[in-house]
Design a protein around this motif. Sequence first.
Motif, PDB file in Angstrom:
ATOM      1  N   THR A  52     129.921 -18.297  52.263  1.00 44.46           N
ATOM      2  CA  THR A  52     129.026 -18.822  51.237  1.00 44.46           C
ATOM      3  C   THR A  52     128.069 -19.813  51.886  1.00 44.46           C
ATOM      4  O   THR A  52     128.388 -20.443  52.891  1.00 44.46           O
ATOM      5  CB  THR A  52     129.803 -19.518  50.103  1.00 44.46           C
ATOM      6  OG1 THR A  52     130.594 -20.581  50.662  1.00 44.46           O
ATOM      7  CG2 THR A  52     130.727 -18.544  49.400  1.00 44.46           C
ATOM      8  N   TYR A  53     126.889 -19.946  51.286  1.00 45.02           N
ATOM      9  CA  TYR A  53     125.893 -20.831  51.869  1.00 45.02           C
ATOM     10  C   TYR A  53     125.011 -21.413  50.767  1.00 45.02           C
ATOM     11  O   TYR A  53     124.937 -20.896  49.642  1.00 45.02           O
ATOM     12  CB  TYR A  53     125.004 -20.076  52.866  1.00 45.02           C
ATOM     13  CG  TYR A  53     124.121 -19.032  52.213  1.00 45.02           C
ATOM     14  CD1 TYR A  53     122.867 -19.367  51.711  1.00 45.02           C
ATOM     15  CD2 TYR A  53     124.550 -17.714  52.081  1.00 45.02           C
ATOM     16  CE1 TYR A  53     122.072 -18.423  51.093  1.00 45.02           C
ATOM     17  CE2 TYR A  53     123.763 -16.757  51.469  1.00 45.02           C
ATOM     18  CZ  TYR A  53     122.514 -17.124  50.980  1.00 45.02           C
ATOM     19  OH  TYR A  53     121.734 -16.181  50.357  1.00 45.02           O
ATOM     20  N   SER A  54     124.359 -22.511  51.106  1.00 50.02           N
ATOM     21  CA  SER A  54     123.307 -23.056  50.254  1.00 50.02           C
ATOM     22  C   SER A  54     122.266 -23.717  51.145  1.00 50.02           C
ATOM     23  O   SER A  54     122.586 -24.250  52.215  1.00 50.02           O
ATOM     24  CB  SER A  54     123.866 -24.068  49.240  1.00 50.02           C
ATOM     25  OG  SER A  54     124.309 -25.237  49.896  1.00 50.02           O
ATOM     26  N   SER A  91     128.000 -28.858  56.998  1.00 45.02           N
ATOM     27  CA  SER A  91     126.985 -29.312  56.030  1.00 45.02           C
ATOM     28  C   SER A  91     125.929 -30.163  56.731  1.00 45.02           C
ATOM     29  O   SER A  91     125.775 -31.354  56.428  1.00 45.02           O
ATOM     30  CB  SER A  91     127.651 -30.109  54.901  1.00 45.02           C
ATOM     31  OG  SER A  91     128.438 -31.173  55.439  1.00 45.02           O
ATOM     32  N   GLN A 238     120.790 -25.168  37.027  1.00 48.62           N
ATOM     33  CA  GLN A 238     120.541 -23.806  37.469  1.00 48.62           C
ATOM     34  C   GLN A 238     119.350 -23.186  36.746  1.00 48.62           C
ATOM     35  O   GLN A 238     119.303 -23.156  35.515  1.00 48.62           O
ATOM     36  CB  GLN A 238     121.780 -22.938  37.222  1.00 48.62           C
ATOM     37  CG  GLN A 238     122.974 -23.246  38.105  1.00 48.62           C
ATOM     38  CD  GLN A 238     122.732 -22.896  39.558  1.00 48.62           C
ATOM     39  OE1 GLN A 238     123.105 -23.652  40.440  1.00 48.62           O
ATOM     40  NE2 GLN A 238     122.111 -21.756  39.810  1.00 48.62           N
ATOM     41  N   ARG A 242     120.778 -18.013  41.768  1.00 45.99           N
ATOM     42  CA  ARG A 242     120.625 -18.478  43.143  1.00 45.99           C
ATOM     43  C   ARG A 242     119.863 -19.790  43.278  1.00 45.99           C
ATOM     44  O   ARG A 242     120.042 -20.520  44.248  1.00 45.99           O
ATOM     45  CB  ARG A 242     119.892 -17.406  43.980  1.00 45.99           C
ATOM     46  CG  ARG A 242     120.731 -16.191  44.320  1.00 45.99           C
ATOM     47  CD  ARG A 242     119.934 -15.239  45.182  1.00 45.99           C
ATOM     48  NE  ARG A 242     120.726 -14.104  45.627  1.00 45.99           N
ATOM     49  CZ  ARG A 242     121.401 -14.053  46.756  1.00 45.99           C
ATOM     50  NH1 ARG A 242     121.398 -15.106  47.568  1.00 45.99           N
ATOM     51  NH2 ARG A 242     122.081 -12.987  47.105  1.00 45.99           N
ATOM     52  N   THR A 273     117.432 -26.060  45.484  1.00 45.84           N
ATOM     53  CA  THR A 273     118.530 -25.548  46.304  1.00 45.84           C
ATOM     54  C   THR A 273     118.725 -24.077  46.012  1.00 45.84           C
ATOM     55  O   THR A 273     118.790 -23.658  44.846  1.00 45.84           O
ATOM     56  CB  THR A 273     119.845 -26.304  46.018  1.00 45.84           C
ATOM     57  OG1 THR A 273     119.699 -27.675  46.420  1.00 45.84           O
ATOM     58  CG2 THR A 273     121.007 -25.680  46.790  1.00 45.84           C
ATOM     59  N   ARG A 275     121.342 -20.864  46.846  1.00 45.16           N
ATOM     60  CA  ARG A 275     122.696 -20.629  47.322  1.00 45.16           C
ATOM     61  C   ARG A 275     123.115 -19.180  47.113  1.00 45.16           C
ATOM     62  O   ARG A 275     122.499 -18.445  46.333  1.00 45.16           O
ATOM     63  CB  ARG A 275     123.676 -21.583  46.659  1.00 45.16           C
ATOM     64  CG  ARG A 275     123.739 -21.481  45.136  1.00 45.16           C
ATOM     65  CD  ARG A 275     124.647 -22.561  44.576  1.00 45.16           C
ATOM     66  NE  ARG A 275     124.745 -22.518  43.127  1.00 45.16           N
ATOM     67  CZ  ARG A 275     125.445 -23.379  42.417  1.00 45.16           C
ATOM     68  NH1 ARG A 275     126.103 -24.358  43.012  1.00 45.16           N
ATOM     69  NH2 ARG A 275     125.487 -23.288  41.105  1.00 45.16           N
ATOM     70  N   SER A 276     124.188 -18.804  47.802  1.00 46.82           N
ATOM     71  CA  SER A 276     124.698 -17.437  47.689  1.00 46.82           C
ATOM     72  C   SER A 276     125.389 -17.237  46.363  1.00 46.82           C
ATOM     73  O   SER A 276     125.813 -18.206  45.699  1.00 46.82           O
ATOM     74  CB  SER A 276     125.683 -17.159  48.832  1.00 46.82           C
ATOM     75  OG  SER A 276     126.775 -18.056  48.763  1.00 46.82           O
TER      76      SER A 276
END
Length: 277
Positions: A52-54, A91, A238, A242, A273, A275-276
């Motif tokens: 996972t990533y952001s 991070s 949100q 994503r 941001t 993210r996945s």
Amino acid sequence: MKALFSLFLTTITGAVFAQVSTDSTRKAPADSVKTLPATAAPTDTIPLGKLTYSLGLEGDFRRGNLQRDLYTVRVALEFVPKRTWLGFYASPRYSNGKTAGQLQEDELFVDLNGTAFYNRHDVYGLAFGVVERSNLRQINRRLYGGAGVGWRITGGLRNPTAKLKVAVTNALLYEGTDFIEKLGEVTRDVNVVRNSTRLRVTASWLDGRFTLANTTFFQPALNRPNLRANAVTQALIQFTKRLAFTLTLENSHESVVAVGRQNADHRLTFGLTMRSL
């Protein structure tokens, strides 16, 4: 003669056809047909784990009475393997800021963290290493690393969908800090052993559309009077699955700092941001 030849050809053709038919219905040896069991799969098709990533970009740009340019890049990567008990996350972040054309902030933080049994238990082991540089705090280089244990109190493997997630870690670390000093100044460089306690709280509402997260570190030295403490609080709204709007508040305190620097720093930034899923 023609009749005799026709009879001979018919006899040969029938024999060949009979032989072919017989061979086609004969069962093959058991070891000549190789099939995989229904539950088997080639090794290279089994997922190694979940990554996972952001990626976040925040900034503050002003013109007029105050000439201000500040941007911060934040990256978060986490890999939880399925085959082994080891995991990794990082991070890193970087900030650059100028006021009236003069460089004020050149902040770099790079970390690498390893976990043990994180994907199997809510109590897990951890080890880490960090490299820091800060023009704002006049830190030429800060290196520290250590190991400890973590506990996901809520929102762990037993209840991964919990709206409130609380985790705490405790570790011993060694820190070496090299401050930027002018010629003739008494050195304030730091070489200490610290106890590091981290509390991380995350809460979400509206089916995850709004998230509030806080990570707080409390790190007293064990071999001399020296305390470091910092906290990062972030609100996310949100827009899509994503993309999110972020508002980030950072607070830090150090009892030993470079000459001419304050003990506390506070910064508020906002940005986006990605993210996945």
